[in-house]
Enzyme design. Structure first.
Site, PDB file in Angstrom:
ATOM      1  N   LYS B  95       0.881  -1.175   0.000  1.00  0.00           N
ATOM      2  CA  LYS B  95       0.000   0.000   0.000  1.00  0.00           C
ATOM      3  C   LYS B  95       0.910   1.214   0.000  1.00  0.00           C
ATOM      4  O   LYS B  95       1.647   1.466   0.957  1.00  0.00           O
ATOM      5  CB  LYS B  95      -0.901   0.010   1.235  1.00  0.00           C
ATOM      6  CG  LYS B  95      -1.812   1.228   1.265  1.00  0.00           C
ATOM      7  CD  LYS B  95      -2.832   1.202   2.395  1.00  0.00           C
ATOM      8  CE  LYS B  95      -3.709   2.437   2.297  1.00  0.00           C
ATOM      9  NZ  LYS B  95      -3.697   3.243   3.519  1.00  0.00           N
ATOM     10  N   GLY B 183     -11.156   8.722   6.218  1.00  0.00           N
ATOM     11  CA  GLY B 183     -12.330   9.543   6.463  1.00  0.00           C
ATOM     12  C   GLY B 183     -13.577   8.758   6.845  1.00  0.00           C
ATOM     13  O   GLY B 183     -14.583   9.347   7.233  1.00  0.00           O
ATOM     14  N   THR B 205      -9.017   3.947  12.077  1.00  0.00           N
ATOM     15  CA  THR B 205      -9.294   4.744  13.273  1.00  0.00           C
ATOM     16  C   THR B 205     -10.669   4.470  13.876  1.00  0.00           C
ATOM     17  O   THR B 205     -10.798   4.294  15.093  1.00  0.00           O
ATOM     18  CB  THR B 205      -9.197   6.250  12.931  1.00  0.00           C
ATOM     19  OG1 THR B 205      -7.905   6.497  12.373  1.00  0.00           O
ATOM     20  CG2 THR B 205      -9.384   7.105  14.163  1.00  0.00           C
TER      21      THR B 205
END
Lengths: 254, 254, 254, 254
Positions: B95, B183, B205
């Site tokens: 990634k 996000g 997160t």
């Protein structure tokens, strides 16, 4: 667990019965949704003919009927309709919908309060459809409503929780279950409602007019469970500043 | 089924490994999420010590590692880090994250394209993190990226799909999987991404810092499945005008 | 006062010249807008025929020309076009637009950076149109761009500041003027851009295709001045909780 | 031109008088705003002492007083307050605000309708503050309200037009002026309200607590004029697809 008027529900997804392609399709979708509370327009329910009308497709042990007064324009009509419905359908639960304007079908707060007061006195379990108006919701609660059903956005619009600023206040203040009704057009909307602490959602159009209503019903079922679980798991607050998920270090240069 | 570089995945939820309270908690949450592709910062992976470092908690047959280059600031650093990682972790999947600004950690489109070209030539399976920029995504695809990972909103903000206008164009145009990264702060956001046709989402997160990361991981799992199922079931388009779910008739007055 | 490449501007409204019903109408609208910087597609400017082509309608002392490279697909084409334009129009200012995709006309960050580097070396004052990508903007600034022109939403969409999360970061970090370009569909959008601290906005479609382009141009002029003035006057922050404007006292019961 | 109860107004900006740093500052800001209709809480107006109370700062020929009932909790209190105010301030205009909840100050639709009916009978010109509820607004109009004042978002939040879906319906259906009240936190919000066809807006907090209330008042004045002018000039509809402002041609390759 969701509890309305002393009755416990495993599912937090209420479903409607309008707009499906056929009754068998409706039945299959309702079963896939896991719903235990299904609203049906009083005029569509023909109790005398349980054999092949809509009611026969709703005759499942775990499905409770929630007749609605869709089509009435004031408190008097609503009370009259509710009483007819109680006799015919043998339930004192009623989803109260009073919308004088045939175009947008938005609820009338004054007539809704009046009808709620009267129906509660008459022994009904009243679930009023109402604008996302915290004061109106509080007054309905004080008048004895078993739950309040504020709208997320104009009925049939599929716009999701446009009224979120007010829904949050309603949820914060309410002592009866808050069921978000109208405007939920996608599973993400349903999840969103649950994430902010709504007790349940009602979905109809988004399931009934989907390409595949049955798998869409299952998708809504998961979304509602997901959103509720997120609410209970403790969502982290939104932060204005960006915070990295990964450790922020120029690791090659140490 | 999601397919990246010829490999098939049952789960469309990619997960990160940062910010968890402990490795055991992280492991439990990853299992609950159902994820089959887990990203880990190269500098946190200490391959020499597989006994009790982070890698031992990721050693499950169905979990594939996706090392990320978090922390690098340009293409040269990224390529160098990727090569070290390949040797150490024995995977050529990477990634690619290149963010010169330590505050907002936003990706650099020019360096990302340069590194992608070089890493693809070198035999890597490259999944670049990139702005929700349709042209940048298309160029990365042409350079051989195995997927593109546009951001939904600033990393760590939990603001959901603020870039939706551009994500929709990216999804429409892309011939490689589109994985929305950054996000996604709630299950409803993940469902939303899937509803508009994203192939997968990456969440870190929102799971790691939840009150209960394990049940939150399960909530995200359901949301991703729900959103995907809704996409496949055919969501009804949004309508500007209100349409009633129930038959609109003044039924008392007929 | 707005200053770009050492030149001062009283007006913070840049205008485009496409899509008007006629050149005289365009001229009248541009005068009503108060703009001092007008972008014109190089291919529409026919310098040999100043008598009745578009240029004669722009020949006002306070109006500066900003030729744009609309239609080019890569850096090489852009540089070639810019040089032709400089000779023909006798200005070294250039609005750099490179969009390989003819459908959405979104800018290519890699080619835009390459062309900016080359054109700056060649003595141009370069104003690049770019995604609302803070890293791309910073790199363009470092390459010598005289301003950056991030988009608010897809060109021609009139959707306003969909990229606001990123525009705010760009404005915070930029050392050159930030001019919001594309997506501004109403005066309120222009005011919004100025309120968050943008240095200027560029408007074309919303003026040109309005019912009355001339009065719409005047409306945009006021909106830009209003938004800038609000920014300078110090907008109060948004508050999550409601605060009453009026004294909160049950004044009848004291 | 705005006309309420037969009275014509040049300005479409109503202003409040709370929260200013001082009365002289308030006066200066009101003059800069160009407002001709200023609302003042009845309890703050001390008519016996016109020499140095708030009223002396409002004593300008072009400024009309609009006393408000802020602080009352039901119709009876509102009617009583309005009558006291009429005698004291010598105006039969009244901004009706009934908010039983001291925290969010949201209007009570039932009490507001009741008080409107009574006050209209009593000869008042009634401008009720109300939720953005199209049915409530229509009933207030039928009860004789001279205008309706739906809220844009929770009072003091500065969140702008969160209720836009409903404001558009209200504007479409109303036969009396629609004045958007509450939630307008920036000039762009005021312009937005005017662009969708509102007849006027009321602003208080956003001016009063600005860094510079006087220049902010002037900014709002421009924004309201700009938005109104845009509405009258014919805003182009939003388009889902991108449309280029500039001619789309690969002009170098012809």
């Amino acid at each position: 667990m969701l509890e309305i008027a002393g009755k416990k529900f495993t599912s937090r997804l209420l479903a409607g019965t309008g707009k499906f392609g056929s009754y068998p399709q409706m039945e299959e979708a309702l079963l896939a949704s896991g719903t235990e509370l299904v609203t049906v327009a009083l005029r569509r329910a023909e109790p005398n003919d349980r054999s092949d009308g809509i009611l026969s497709y709703l005759a499942h042990a775990h499905i409770n009927l929630l007749p609605n007064t869709s089509g009435v324009r004031n408190a008097a009509e609503a009370v009259f309709a509710a009483r007819l419905g109680r006799e015919a359908l043998e339930t004192n639960w009623i989803k109260l919908e009073i919308h004088p304007d045939p175009r947008y079908l938005l609820p009338d707060p004054v007539e809704t309060l009046k009808a709620t007061e009267e129906l509660v006195k008459d022994g009904f379990v009243v679930l009023p459809y109402i604008h996302a108006d915290p004061v109106a919701c509080k007054r309905l609660e004080e008048a004895g409503a078993a739950a309040v059903m504020p709208l997320g956005s104009p009925i049939g619009s599929g716009n999701g929780l446009r009224t979120i600023d007010f829904l949050e206040i309603i949820i914060e203040q309410s002592r009866v279950p808050v069921i978000v009704d109208a405007g939920i057009g996608a599973p993400s909307h349903a999840a969103h409602a649950m994430e902010i602490g709504a007790d349940a959602v009602l979905v109809n159009t988004a399931i009934a007019v989907a390409g595949n209503p049955v798998s869409m019903a299952a998708a809504f079922r998961m979304a509602v469970e997901s959103g509720r679980s997120a609410f209970e798991s403790g969502l982290a607050g939104k932060s204005g500043t960006a915070i990295a998920s990964s450790p922020l270090t120029a690791f090659l240069n140490e």
